[in-house]
Design a protein around this motif. Structure first.
Motif, PDB file in Angstrom:
ATOM      1  N   ASN A  85       0.620  -1.330  -0.140  1.00 41.21           N
ATOM      2  CA  ASN A  85      -0.092   0.055   0.109  1.00 41.21           C
ATOM      3  C   ASN A  85       0.736   1.150  -0.111  1.00 41.21           C
ATOM      4  N   MET A  86       1.954   1.317   0.738  1.00 41.81           N
ATOM      5  CA  MET A  86       2.808   2.513   0.906  1.00 41.81           C
ATOM      6  C   MET A  86       3.493   2.577  -0.478  1.00 41.81           C
ATOM      7  N   GLU A  87       3.916   1.452  -1.229  1.00 41.34           N
ATOM      8  CA  GLU A  87       4.548   1.927  -2.280  1.00 41.34           C
ATOM      9  C   GLU A  87       3.498   2.303  -3.530  1.00 41.34           C
ATOM     10  N   SER A  88       2.336   1.490  -3.605  1.00 49.49           N
ATOM     11  CA  SER A  88       1.458   1.984  -4.654  1.00 49.49           C
ATOM     12  C   SER A  88       1.069   3.285  -4.556  1.00 49.49           C
ATOM     13  N   GLN A  89       0.626   3.788  -3.132  1.00 55.19           N
ATOM     14  CA  GLN A  89       0.250   5.071  -2.875  1.00 55.19           C
ATOM     15  C   GLN A  89       1.305   6.023  -2.994  1.00 55.19           C
ATOM     16  N   LEU A  90       2.410   5.984  -2.752  1.00 56.33           N
ATOM     17  CA  LEU A  90       3.466   6.993  -2.807  1.00 56.33           C
ATOM     18  C   LEU A  90       3.992   6.965  -4.491  1.00 56.33           C
ATOM     19  N   LYS A  91       3.765   5.969  -4.916  1.00 52.41           N
ATOM     20  CA  LYS A  91       3.959   6.045  -6.502  1.00 52.41           C
ATOM     21  C   LYS A  91       3.064   6.934  -7.328  1.00 52.41           C
ATOM     22  N   GLN A  92       1.827   6.709  -6.592  1.00 56.84           N
ATOM     23  CA  GLN A  92       0.496   7.416  -7.488  1.00 56.84           C
ATOM     24  C   GLN A  92       0.580   8.764  -7.191  1.00 56.84           C
ATOM     25  N   ALA A  93       1.521   9.255  -5.923  1.00 60.79           N
ATOM     26  CA  ALA A  93       1.358  10.696  -5.562  1.00 60.79           C
ATOM     27  C   ALA A  93       2.712  11.242  -6.208  1.00 60.79           C
ATOM     28  N   GLY A  94       3.380  10.462  -6.925  1.00 60.00           N
ATOM     29  CA  GLY A  94       4.579  10.827  -7.793  1.00 60.00           C
ATOM     30  C   GLY A  94       5.876  10.758  -7.349  1.00 60.00           C
ATOM     31  N   TYR A  95       6.076  10.059  -6.135  1.00 65.26           N
ATOM     32  CA  TYR A  95       7.416   9.875  -5.674  1.00 65.26           C
ATOM     33  C   TYR A  95       8.227   8.682  -6.112  1.00 65.26           C
ATOM     34  N   GLU A  96       9.447   8.565  -5.878  1.00 62.55           N
ATOM     35  CA  GLU A  96      10.226   7.390  -6.214  1.00 62.55           C
ATOM     36  C   GLU A  96      10.145   6.714  -4.854  1.00 62.55           C
ATOM     37  N   VAL A  97      10.250   5.300  -4.836  1.00 60.15           N
ATOM     38  CA  VAL A  97      10.138   4.511  -3.745  1.00 60.15           C
ATOM     39  C   VAL A  97      11.119   3.553  -3.644  1.00 60.15           C
ATOM     40  N   GLU A  98      11.850   3.382  -2.269  1.00 56.35           N
ATOM     41  CA  GLU A  98      12.634   2.308  -2.148  1.00 56.35           C
ATOM     42  C   GLU A  98      12.311   1.499  -0.997  1.00 56.35           C
ATOM     43  N   LEU A  99      11.773   0.471  -1.466  1.00 51.34           N
ATOM     44  CA  LEU A  99      10.889  -0.446  -0.394  1.00 51.34           C
ATOM     45  C   LEU A  99      11.593  -1.696   0.001  1.00 51.34           C
ATOM     46  N   GLN A 100      11.900  -2.044   1.344  1.00 51.38           N
ATOM     47  CA  GLN A 100      12.736  -3.221   1.797  1.00 51.38           C
ATOM     48  C   GLN A 100      12.072  -3.681   2.927  1.00 51.38           C
ATOM     49  N   PHE A 101      12.063  -5.183   2.839  1.00 53.88           N
ATOM     50  CA  PHE A 101      11.668  -5.767   4.035  1.00 53.88           C
ATOM     51  C   PHE A 101      12.926  -6.550   4.702  1.00 53.88           C
ATOM     52  N   ALA A 102      12.760  -6.650   5.829  1.00 51.73           N
ATOM     53  CA  ALA A 102      14.016  -7.051   6.698  1.00 51.73           C
ATOM     54  C   ALA A 102      14.015  -8.420   7.232  1.00 51.73           C
ATOM     55  N   ALA A 103      13.094  -9.156   6.918  1.00 51.62           N
ATOM     56  CA  ALA A 103      13.040 -10.688   7.357  1.00 51.62           C
ATOM     57  C   ALA A 103      13.375 -10.943   8.850  1.00 51.62           C
ATOM     58  N   ASN A 104      12.553  -9.819   9.587  1.00 52.50           N
ATOM     59  CA  ASN A 104      12.834  -9.858  11.109  1.00 52.50           C
ATOM     60  C   ASN A 104      14.126  -9.920  11.867  1.00 52.50           C
ATOM     61  N   ASP A 105      15.120  -9.233  11.007  1.00 55.31           N
ATOM     62  CA  ASP A 105      16.399  -9.381  11.181  1.00 55.31           C
ATOM     63  C   ASP A 105      16.961  -7.984  11.356  1.00 55.31           C
TER      64      ASP A 105
END
Ligand code: BGC
Length: 388
Positions: A85-105
């Protein structure tokens, strides 16, 4: 976007903090549904001013404005939804996005955030694995003039946290506790009723709020003996579940069932702070318990737990529409980078050990087998097929 320009704008934004209430993302669907039978007050200070809560009024960001979004794990359903949701809404608003998940580490999350900073992110949005463990990366962000928004979970022991956007965590607990109180009719029924508690991760600042919210509703009945904690385990530390792991909640529940309920004693309530822990308790009950099935609470409306609600294996959950939180955060990002007043509705509750972080608390929503269709399917959160 030039870092200095952003830092200047950010300074402007921090000087003008507004107090707003509610959290009504335009695609939030269910956000207007009342918190069910919560009916109790919260520890938060909120005003009644209404809020647009949507992102489409924010001016378009400058070309190349980049937002780093750091999520704790892909293992639990909700963080996948939050990230998407963050990625799609930020992109929709015109931002570049770097999204990362950290595997609980924690180390992985630290280095992912440090990379976001060196990759030129202008704003960071962080849902921490462990709120207290990101100090180095937060210091780095502060040194580079990068504003940081704590997402859902508060970032602790740091003055580098600009804002916090979350759901009303204490209220989540009061919704659960009030559900138990009302369902058992504790003010009128003779009782006594047996109850066990399963709470969340001690490294997650939210977990204490959930537990305390529920416990505060039920404490009087425990003190008077109408509710009996048969295992005797009733402090947060005794009932916590590191990393919110289903397996950990399951093995603790198995131990409790074999130690205290194997003689045919009924457990009437199992107060679980969220769905991943509720699932562990439900698994333990399925294999180790023949008594009357207990009231079980949860939070998140994860797919498996919603299926269990429909099947009568979980009594309720608390719906926190991740689309709503995402749109609030996208709006915050826009206000920060444009140097505008940033909407918050709580400036007193969330002290992280160093500063009290201006916060926007969205409303959690009561969910059960009776209202799930309206809040989950009609709002487009799930399709009917996903819940089959
Ligand atoms: C979130 C809950 C979630 C839990 C486990 C908490 O910080 O607020 O929604 O169930 O983490 O992921």
């Amino acid at each position: 976007m030039k870092m200095q320009r952003l830092a200047k704008m950010f300074l402007g934004a921090t000087l003008a903090v507004s107090m707003l209430a509610g959290c009504t993302g335009d695609n939030g669907g269910a956000a207007s549904t009342d918190g069910g039978n919560a009916g109790s007050s919260t520890t938060t200070a909120t005003s009644t001013t209404s809020d647009s809560g949507n992102t489409d009024t924010a001016p378009a960001p400058a070309n190349g404005t980049k937002v780093g979004v750091s999520m704790p794990t892909k293992d639990l359903q909700r963080w996948n939804q939050d990230g998407a949701n963050m990625e799609s809404q930020l992109k929709q608003a015109g931002y570049e996005v770097e999204l990362q998940f950290a595997a609980n580490d924690v180390q992985q999350q630290l280095s992912q955030i440090e990379n976001m900073i060196s990759n030129g992110c202008d704003v960071l949005v962080i849902a921490a694995i462990e709120g207290s463990s990101l100090g180095e990366a937060l210091d780095m962000a502060k040194g580079a003039g990068i504003p940081v928004i704590a997402y859902d979970r508060l970032l602790m022991n740091s003055d580098a946290v600009s804002y916090y956007a979350t759901f009303d965590n204490y209220k989540v607990g009061t919704v659960q506790g009030t559900y138990v109180k009302d369902t058992l009719d504790l003010d009128n029924a003779a009782g006594p009723f047996n109850i066990e508690f399963t709470a969340g991760d001690p490294g997650d600042n939210n977990a204490g709020y959930f537990f305390n919210g529920a416990y505060d509703v039920l404490k009087g009945y425990i003190d008077s003996g109408k509710l009996v904690v048969v295992s005797g385990q009733k402090t947060f530390d005794e009932v916590a579940t590191p990393t919110w792991a289903t397996e950990t909640a399951q093995s603790r529940a198995e131990n409790i069932l074999s130690s205290y309920y194997a003689d045919g004693t009924n457990v009437d309530v199992w107060l679980c702070s969220n769905d991943s822990t509720a699932l562990g308790v439900e698994n333990a009950l399925a294999a180790n318990y023949n008594g009357t099935y207990p009231i079980i609470t949860g939070q998140d409306c994860d797919i498996q737990n919603t299926k269990n609600m429909i099947a009568g294996k979980q009594s309720m959950s608390v719906f926190k529409d991740t689309r709503t939180l995402a749109s609030q955060v996208v709006k915050m990002v826009g206000q920060i980078i444009n140097g505008e007043t940033v909407d918050v509705n709580d400036t007193s509750t969330y002290n992280n050990g160093v500063i009290t972080v201006p916060s926007f608390l969205c409303e959690p929503v009561f969910a059960d087998a009776d209202n799930y269709k309206t809040i989950l399917i009609d709002s487009g959160y799930y399709t009917e097929d996903q819940l089959k």
